[in-house]
Write a protein that holds these residues in place. Structure first.
Motif, PDB file in Angstrom:
ATOM      1  N   LEU A  40       0.836  -1.200   0.000  1.00 56.08           N
ATOM      2  CA  LEU A  40       0.000   0.000   0.000  1.00 56.08           C
ATOM      3  C   LEU A  40       0.869   1.247   0.000  1.00 56.08           C
ATOM      4  CD1 LEU A  40      -3.100   0.893   0.394  1.00 56.08           C
ATOM      5  CD2 LEU A  40      -2.397   1.380   2.735  1.00 56.08           C
ATOM      6  N   HIS A  41       0.423   2.264  -0.758  1.00 55.99           N
ATOM      7  CA  HIS A  41       1.040   3.590  -0.737  1.00 55.99           C
ATOM      8  C   HIS A  41       0.041   4.569  -0.131  1.00 55.99           C
ATOM      9  CE1 HIS A  41       4.505   2.870  -3.595  1.00 55.99           C
ATOM     10  NE2 HIS A  41       3.766   1.787  -3.787  1.00 55.99           N
ATOM     11  N   ASP A  42       0.534   5.536   0.638  1.00 55.64           N
ATOM     12  CA  ASP A  42      -0.336   6.526   1.234  1.00 55.64           C
ATOM     13  C   ASP A  42       0.442   7.832   1.401  1.00 55.64           C
ATOM     14  OD1 ASP A  42      -2.553   7.700   2.369  1.00 55.64           O
ATOM     15  OD2 ASP A  42      -2.879   6.135   3.852  1.00 55.64           O
ATOM     16  N   ALA A  79       1.628  20.258  -8.340  1.00 52.86           N
ATOM     17  CA  ALA A  79       1.503  18.801  -8.524  1.00 52.86           C
ATOM     18  C   ALA A  79       1.638  18.066  -7.210  1.00 52.86           C
ATOM     19  CB  ALA A  79       2.560  18.316  -9.514  1.00 52.86           C
ATOM     20  N   THR A  80       2.556  18.540  -6.356  1.00 49.88           N
ATOM     21  CA  THR A  80       2.773  17.856  -5.081  1.00 49.88           C
ATOM     22  C   THR A  80       1.528  17.944  -4.215  1.00 49.88           C
ATOM     23  OG1 THR A  80       5.119  18.372  -5.171  1.00 49.88           O
ATOM     24  CG2 THR A  80       4.225  17.756  -3.031  1.00 49.88           C
ATOM     25  N   ALA A  81       0.948  19.147  -4.102  1.00 46.75           N
ATOM     26  CA  ALA A  81      -0.250  19.308  -3.286  1.00 46.75           C
ATOM     27  C   ALA A  81      -1.414  18.517  -3.858  1.00 46.75           C
ATOM     28  CB  ALA A  81      -0.619  20.788  -3.190  1.00 46.75           C
ATOM     29  N   LEU A  82      -1.541  18.460  -5.177  1.00 50.36           N
ATOM     30  CA  LEU A  82      -2.630  17.722  -5.807  1.00 50.36           C
ATOM     31  C   LEU A  82      -2.523  16.235  -5.505  1.00 50.36           C
ATOM     32  CD1 LEU A  82      -5.094  17.745  -7.626  1.00 50.36           C
ATOM     33  CD2 LEU A  82      -3.569  17.500  -9.591  1.00 50.36           C
ATOM     34  N   ASN A  83      -1.322  15.690  -5.597  1.00 54.62           N
ATOM     35  CA  ASN A  83      -1.142  14.277  -5.291  1.00 54.62           C
ATOM     36  C   ASN A  83      -1.516  13.975  -3.848  1.00 54.62           C
ATOM     37  OD1 ASN A  83      -0.290  13.648  -7.817  1.00 54.62           O
ATOM     38  ND2 ASN A  83       1.887  13.820  -7.362  1.00 54.62           N
ATOM     39  N   ALA A  84      -1.093  14.858  -2.938  1.00 52.52           N
ATOM     40  CA  ALA A  84      -1.392  14.621  -1.531  1.00 52.52           C
ATOM     41  C   ALA A  84      -2.880  14.755  -1.263  1.00 52.52           C
ATOM     42  CB  ALA A  84      -0.610  15.602  -0.664  1.00 52.52           C
ATOM     43  N   THR A  85      -3.510  15.772  -1.885  1.00 50.33           N
ATOM     44  CA  THR A  85      -4.927  15.992  -1.628  1.00 50.33           C
ATOM     45  C   THR A  85      -5.776  14.907  -2.262  1.00 50.33           C
ATOM     46  OG1 THR A  85      -4.498  18.360  -1.595  1.00 50.33           O
ATOM     47  CG2 THR A  85      -6.785  17.678  -1.834  1.00 50.33           C
ATOM     48  N   GLY A  86      -5.430  14.504  -3.487  1.00 52.80           N
ATOM     49  CA  GLY A  86      -6.209  13.490  -4.179  1.00 52.80           C
ATOM     50  C   GLY A  86      -5.971  12.102  -3.662  1.00 52.80           C
ATOM     51  N   LEU A  87      -4.882  11.895  -2.902  1.00 50.52           N
ATOM     52  CA  LEU A  87      -4.544  10.608  -2.315  1.00 50.52           C
ATOM     53  C   LEU A  87      -4.545   9.484  -3.332  1.00 50.52           C
ATOM     54  CD1 LEU A  87      -3.711   9.246   0.275  1.00 50.52           C
ATOM     55  CD2 LEU A  87      -6.093   8.732   0.745  1.00 50.52           C
ATOM     56  N   ASN A  88      -3.529   9.442  -4.148  1.00 50.67           N
ATOM     57  CA  ASN A  88      -3.379   8.397  -5.148  1.00 50.67           C
ATOM     58  C   ASN A  88      -2.871   7.139  -4.474  1.00 50.67           C
ATOM     59  OD1 ASN A  88      -3.172   6.988  -7.473  1.00 50.67           O
ATOM     60  ND2 ASN A  88      -1.280   7.956  -8.158  1.00 50.67           N
ATOM     61  N   ILE A  89      -3.753   6.172  -4.223  1.00 49.01           N
ATOM     62  CA  ILE A  89      -3.384   4.962  -3.493  1.00 49.01           C
ATOM     63  C   ILE A  89      -3.058   3.847  -4.469  1.00 49.01           C
ATOM     64  CG2 ILE A  89      -4.202   3.193  -1.886  1.00 49.01           C
ATOM     65  CD1 ILE A  89      -5.980   5.238  -0.621  1.00 49.01           C
ATOM     66  N   THR A  90      -1.927   3.191  -4.266  1.00 45.17           N
ATOM     67  CA  THR A  90      -1.549   2.058  -5.094  1.00 45.17           C
ATOM     68  C   THR A  90      -1.531   0.813  -4.224  1.00 45.17           C
ATOM     69  OG1 THR A  90      -0.160   3.469  -6.441  1.00 45.17           O
ATOM     70  CG2 THR A  90       0.216   1.104  -6.616  1.00 45.17           C
ATOM     71  N   THR A  91      -2.295  -0.182  -4.594  1.00 40.36           N
ATOM     72  CA  THR A  91      -2.394  -1.401  -3.808  1.00 40.36           C
ATOM     73  C   THR A  91      -2.008  -2.595  -4.654  1.00 40.36           C
ATOM     74  OG1 THR A  91      -4.249  -0.410  -2.610  1.00 40.36           O
ATOM     75  CG2 THR A  91      -3.903  -2.769  -2.339  1.00 40.36           C
ATOM     76  N   LEU A  92      -0.910  -3.264  -4.278  1.00 41.85           N
ATOM     77  CA  LEU A  92      -0.464  -4.460  -4.973  1.00 41.85           C
ATOM     78  C   LEU A  92      -0.364  -4.237  -6.478  1.00 41.85           C
ATOM     79  CD1 LEU A  92      -2.489  -7.144  -3.033  1.00 41.85           C
ATOM     80  CD2 LEU A  92      -0.041  -6.777  -2.928  1.00 41.85           C
ATOM     81  N   GLY A  93       0.163  -3.085  -6.834  1.00 43.41           N
ATOM     82  CA  GLY A  93       0.418  -2.809  -8.241  1.00 43.41           C
ATOM     83  C   GLY A  93      -0.746  -2.196  -8.982  1.00 43.41           C
ATOM     84  N   HIS A  94      -1.893  -1.957  -8.327  1.00 46.69           N
ATOM     85  CA  HIS A  94      -3.057  -1.372  -8.998  1.00 46.69           C
ATOM     86  C   HIS A  94      -3.294   0.019  -8.444  1.00 46.69           C
ATOM     87  CE1 HIS A  94      -3.902  -5.262 -10.708  1.00 46.69           C
ATOM     88  NE2 HIS A  94      -3.797  -5.783  -9.507  1.00 46.69           N
ATOM     89  N   SER A  95      -3.364   1.046  -9.338  1.00 48.88           N
ATOM     90  CA  SER A  95      -3.540   2.429  -8.907  1.00 48.88           C
ATOM     91  C   SER A  95      -4.994   2.828  -9.054  1.00 48.88           C
ATOM     92  CB  SER A  95      -2.668   3.367  -9.751  1.00 48.88           C
ATOM     93  OG  SER A  95      -1.313   3.064  -9.570  1.00 48.88           O
ATOM     94  N   ARG A  96      -5.406   3.718  -8.136  1.00 48.11           N
ATOM     95  CA  ARG A  96      -6.750   4.264  -8.213  1.00 48.11           C
ATOM     96  C   ARG A  96      -6.734   5.682  -7.676  1.00 48.11           C
ATOM     97  NH1 ARG A  96     -10.378   5.193  -4.542  1.00 48.11           N
ATOM     98  NH2 ARG A  96      -9.194   4.027  -3.004  1.00 48.11           N
ATOM     99  N   GLN A  97      -7.117   6.635  -8.523  1.00 48.39           N
ATOM    100  CA  GLN A  97      -7.230   8.028  -8.090  1.00 48.39           C
ATOM    101  C   GLN A  97      -8.651   8.259  -7.612  1.00 48.39           C
ATOM    102  OE1 GLN A  97      -4.638  10.086  -8.214  1.00 48.39           O
ATOM    103  NE2 GLN A  97      -5.706  11.815  -7.302  1.00 48.39           N
ATOM    104  N   GLN A  98      -8.809   8.726  -6.361  1.00 52.32           N
ATOM    105  CA  GLN A  98     -10.145   8.947  -5.838  1.00 52.32           C
ATOM    106  C   GLN A  98     -10.860   9.982  -6.705  1.00 52.32           C
ATOM    107  OE1 GLN A  98      -9.378  10.098  -1.821  1.00 52.32           O
ATOM    108  NE2 GLN A  98      -9.698   8.037  -1.049  1.00 52.32           N
ATOM    109  N   SER A  99     -12.097   9.649  -7.101  1.00 48.64           N
ATOM    110  CA  SER A  99     -12.858  10.535  -7.971  1.00 48.64           C
ATOM    111  C   SER A  99     -13.666  11.522  -7.146  1.00 48.64           C
ATOM    112  CB  SER A  99     -13.802   9.714  -8.850  1.00 48.64           C
ATOM    113  OG  SER A  99     -14.700   8.987  -8.057  1.00 48.64           O
ATOM    114  N   HIS A 100     -13.787  12.724  -7.663  1.00 50.06           N
ATOM    115  CA  HIS A 100     -14.578  13.753  -7.023  1.00 50.06           C
ATOM    116  C   HIS A 100     -15.412  14.446  -8.093  1.00 50.06           C
ATOM    117  CE1 HIS A 100     -12.222  13.417  -3.333  1.00 50.06           C
ATOM    118  NE2 HIS A 100     -11.163  13.356  -4.114  1.00 50.06           N
ATOM    119  N   SER A 101     -16.511  15.016  -7.683  1.00 49.62           N
ATOM    120  CA  SER A 101     -17.316  15.784  -8.617  1.00 49.62           C
ATOM    121  C   SER A 101     -16.579  17.064  -8.974  1.00 49.62           C
ATOM    122  CB  SER A 101     -18.671  16.133  -7.988  1.00 49.62           C
ATOM    123  OG  SER A 101     -18.480  17.040  -6.920  1.00 49.62           O
TER     124      SER A 101
END
Length: 346
Positions: free
Chosen positions: A162-164, A191-213
């Protein structure tokens, strides 16, 4: 197979006391001392150092301890697998959990899943240790552990699961000074703040960017700069913890050191301690969101720099793993990679 003396030696090292070991083994202490003397004679080495209170292994004793754990485990595994079969292991697996890493709710879910799939496995969960968890895995005191990734460790296999990102947590009524309620257009974030705010989590090699309206994206919290919290009292784990090291490194970028008011080894007391003003805290986002009530506490991504945290599954790179260790590690991987866990944290 005669491994009685090795088993006795393991119990002595684990209990750090001849008296306590004799009680656990249900043998007389003189008989236990004689058994260890025979073992030392066979090894041609002093294995234990007797102190005023208790005993500690010598360097040779630690070496024998690691081999003895493997030998005794192999004997137990051989007997169990011959007698009861490979698919339903019956053994005790010692699972280490680094403090400030996973929540009680996830722990319960993990145990329930192991019991469902492998009802004859007994899981022994260890959180606080006198040595860091990676070293405990190397020494054979833990079979498997979920830890903050410490970087390469000789003799330990580490698989990132897990990445956090690190977040700052403070009472909502005390967070205004940092501008926590301020917002800005997402297009204005670097870019740094966006990555931290959006919390791009990578789990076992699969990435998922949390979606927002689109509307939510336009009012993302700015986050907190490390420089803004330089004088804040903090509640952190002890200095040997990887989280503490990450925090200290981030502070050093701004030529400062964290002001630690309290060291804790568990997350359970954190909300009460923070609410009473003992100090704020810094946690990975998924832990902060699970431990703290977002209505009472502000959970703010840290930036400048934005610090990534990796969590790893640690197993011995040298010892032979029992079947129980293998299946517990696999259940842990599967549970962390579950979609609900990725969505809601653990």
């Amino acid at each position: 197979m005669e491994t009685r003396r090795l088993h006795q030696f393991i119990v002595i090292v684990d209990s750090a006391s001849m008296t306590r070991a004799a009680q656990l083994l249900h043998v007389a202490q003189p008989a236990l001392s004689q058994s260890i003397a025979i073992l030392e004679r066979d090894m041609n080495q002093q294995l234990l150092t007797r102190r005023h209170v208790g005993v500690v292994p010598t360097a040779a004793g630690w070496s024998l301890y690691r081999y003895a754990k493997d030998i005794v485990r192999l004997e137990e595994t051989a007997r169990q697998q011959v007698q009861e079969g490979y698919e339903s292991p019956q053994e005790t697996v010692t699972f280490g959990v680094a403090p400030f890493s996973i929540t009680p709710a996830f722990m319960v879910r993990l145990v329930a899943e192991i019991k469902r799939q492998y009802p004859r496995i007994t899981l022994r969960i260890v959180e606080a240790l006198s040595v860091v968890h990676s070293q405990a895995v190397k020494l054979g005191q833990l079979d498997v552990a979920l830890i903050y990734h410490p970087g390469p460790v000789k003799g330990v296999k580490l698989q990132t699961v897990l990445h956090d990102r690190l977040c700052f947590v403070a009472p909502r009524d005390d967070a205004a000074f940092i501008g926590a309620a301020d917002t800005e257009s997402s297009t204005g974030l670097d870019a740094t703040a966006l990555n931290a705010t959006g919390l791009n989590i990578t789990t076992l090699g699969h990435s998922r960017q949390q979606s927002h309206s689109q509307n939510a994206a336009a009012t993302k919290p700015r986050g907190v700069r490390w420089a803004d919290i330089a004088d804040r009292d903090l509640i952190l784990p002890r200095s040997t913890h990887t989280l503490r090291a990450l925090v200290e490194q981030a502070y050093s970028v701004n030529m400062s050191i964290p002001q630690v008011s309290l060291e804790l080894e568990h997350t359970a007391p954190l909300p009460e301690a923070v609410s009473r003003g003992i100090g704020d805290t810094i946690l990975p986002s998924h832990v902060a969101q699970a431990v703290f009530d977002s209505e009472k506490f502000a959970i703010m991504p840290l930036r400048e720099p934005s610090v990534e945290v990796r969590f790893a599954l640690a197993t011995s790179a040298e010892a032979t793993h029992s079947r129980g260790t293998e299946v517990v590690a696999q259940v842990l991987r599967d549970t962390i990679s579950d979609q609900e866990i990725r969505d809601n944290g653990f």
